[in-house]
Motif scaffolding. Structure first.
Motif, PDB file in Angstrom:
ATOM      1  N   ARG A   3       0.814  -1.223   0.000  1.00  0.00           N
ATOM      2  CA  ARG A   3       0.000   0.000   0.000  1.00  0.00           C
ATOM      3  C   ARG A   3       0.841   1.264   0.000  1.00  0.00           C
ATOM      4  N   ASN A   4       2.069   1.191   0.494  1.00  0.00           N
ATOM      5  CA  ASN A   4       2.916   2.373   0.564  1.00  0.00           C
ATOM      6  C   ASN A   4       3.611   2.692  -0.751  1.00  0.00           C
ATOM      7  N   ILE A   5       3.524   1.800  -1.709  1.00  0.00           N
ATOM      8  CA  ILE A   5       4.132   2.062  -3.004  1.00  0.00           C
ATOM      9  C   ILE A   5       3.084   2.736  -3.873  1.00  0.00           C
ATOM     10  N   LYS A   6       3.350   3.954  -4.257  1.00  0.00           N
ATOM     11  CA  LYS A   6       2.396   4.744  -5.023  1.00  0.00           C
ATOM     12  C   LYS A   6       2.723   4.693  -6.514  1.00  0.00           C
ATOM     13  N   THR A   7       1.684   4.884  -7.316  1.00  0.00           N
ATOM     14  CA  THR A   7       1.880   4.972  -8.763  1.00  0.00           C
ATOM     15  C   THR A   7       2.737   6.198  -9.058  1.00  0.00           C
ATOM     16  N   LEU A   8       3.745   6.024  -9.883  1.00  0.00           N
ATOM     17  CA  LEU A   8       4.660   7.119 -10.204  1.00  0.00           C
ATOM     18  C   LEU A   8       4.612   7.531 -11.669  1.00  0.00           C
ATOM     19  N   PHE A   9       3.964   6.747 -12.499  1.00  0.00           N
ATOM     20  CA  PHE A   9       3.966   7.023 -13.933  1.00  0.00           C
ATOM     21  C   PHE A   9       2.888   8.027 -14.316  1.00  0.00           C
ATOM     22  N   ASN A  10       3.208   8.847 -15.285  1.00  0.00           N
ATOM     23  CA  ASN A  10       2.297   9.797 -15.931  1.00  0.00           C
ATOM     24  C   ASN A  10       1.844  10.910 -15.004  1.00  0.00           C
ATOM     25  N   PHE A  11       2.785  11.474 -14.274  1.00  0.00           N
ATOM     26  CA  PHE A  11       2.529  12.667 -13.477  1.00  0.00           C
ATOM     27  C   PHE A  11       3.352  13.811 -14.042  1.00  0.00           C
ATOM     28  N   GLU A  12       2.863  15.002 -13.847  1.00  0.00           N
ATOM     29  CA  GLU A  12       3.600  16.189 -14.239  1.00  0.00           C
ATOM     30  C   GLU A  12       3.821  17.007 -12.985  1.00  0.00           C
ATOM     31  N   PRO A  13       5.027  17.248 -12.538  1.00  0.00           N
ATOM     32  CA  PRO A  13       6.279  16.781 -13.121  1.00  0.00           C
ATOM     33  C   PRO A  13       6.469  15.283 -12.882  1.00  0.00           C
ATOM     34  N   SER A  14       7.347  14.694 -13.662  1.00  0.00           N
ATOM     35  CA  SER A  14       7.552  13.245 -13.573  1.00  0.00           C
ATOM     36  C   SER A  14       8.198  12.867 -12.244  1.00  0.00           C
ATOM     37  N   THR A  16      10.492  11.805  -9.292  1.00  0.00           N
ATOM     38  CA  THR A  16      11.880  12.143  -8.974  1.00  0.00           C
ATOM     39  C   THR A  16      12.652  10.878  -8.624  1.00  0.00           C
ATOM     40  N   ASP A  17      13.963  10.993  -8.627  1.00  0.00           N
ATOM     41  CA  ASP A  17      14.796   9.860  -8.221  1.00  0.00           C
ATOM     42  C   ASP A  17      14.515   9.482  -6.765  1.00  0.00           C
ATOM     43  N   ASN A  18      14.220  10.468  -5.918  1.00  0.00           N
ATOM     44  CA  ASN A  18      13.905  10.182  -4.513  1.00  0.00           C
ATOM     45  C   ASN A  18      12.611   9.384  -4.389  1.00  0.00           C
ATOM     46  N   GLU A  19      11.600   9.702  -5.191  1.00  0.00           N
ATOM     47  CA  GLU A  19      10.343   8.955  -5.161  1.00  0.00           C
ATOM     48  C   GLU A  19      10.556   7.516  -5.627  1.00  0.00           C
ATOM     49  N   ILE A  20      11.350   7.345  -6.653  1.00  0.00           N
ATOM     50  CA  ILE A  20      11.640   6.003  -7.153  1.00  0.00           C
ATOM     51  C   ILE A  20      12.452   5.220  -6.134  1.00  0.00           C
ATOM     52  N   GLN A  21      13.409   5.863  -5.503  1.00  0.00           N
ATOM     53  CA  GLN A  21      14.227   5.203  -4.472  1.00  0.00           C
ATOM     54  C   GLN A  21      13.345   4.785  -3.292  1.00  0.00           C
ATOM     55  N   ALA A  22      12.422   5.650  -2.866  1.00  0.00           N
ATOM     56  CA  ALA A  22      11.530   5.326  -1.749  1.00  0.00           C
ATOM     57  C   ALA A  22      10.629   4.142  -2.090  1.00  0.00           C
TER      58      ALA A  22
END
Length: 92
Positions: A3-14, A16-22
Motif C-alpha cells: 500500500r505504501n508504493i504509489k503509482t509514479l507514472f504519468n505525473f507532471e512533473p515526472s 523524482t529519483d527520490n520517489e523512485i528510491q523510496a
C-alpha cells in the motif's frame, strides 16, 4: 502490492529519483520481510534497493501513454476523499 508504493507514472512533473528510491526501498522491505536488515544482510539489501530503483527508472523512462499527465495535488485530494469515506474521518 504494498500500500505504501504509489503509482509514479504519468505525473507532471515526472517522478523524482527520490520517489523512485523510496518505492524501491518499500518493495525490497516487503519482499525481504526486513524493515532494517541485519549487518550480515545490509549489503545485499542495499544492493537490491539500488537495482530495483535502476530497473524502475528504466521502466519509467521507457513507458509511453496518450493520456494527459495526472496532477499530483488532484490525486492527493482524491486519496484523502477515499480515505475519509472509507475510515469515516471527521465523524464522531
Amino acid at each position: 502490492m504494498c500500500r505504501n508504493i504509489k503509482t509514479l507514472f504519468n505525473f507532471e512533473p515526472s517522478a523524482t529519483d527520490n520517489e523512485i528510491q523510496a518505492a524501491s526501498l518499500q518493495f525490497v522491505r516487503k519482499i525481504s520481510g526486513f524493515n532494517e536488515p541485519s549487518k550480515a544482510n545490509e549489503a545485499a539489501f542495499n544492493r537490491a534497493v539500488d537495482e530495483v530503483a535502476t530497473a524502475a527508472r528504466q521502466l519509467m523512462d521507457s513507458l509511453v501513454t496518450s493520456a494527459h499527465p495526472r496532477n499530483r495535488e488532484v490525486e492527493i485530494e482524491r486519496a484523502r476523499a477515499r480515505s475519509a469515506k472509507r475510515f469515516g474521518v471527521g465523524e464522531n
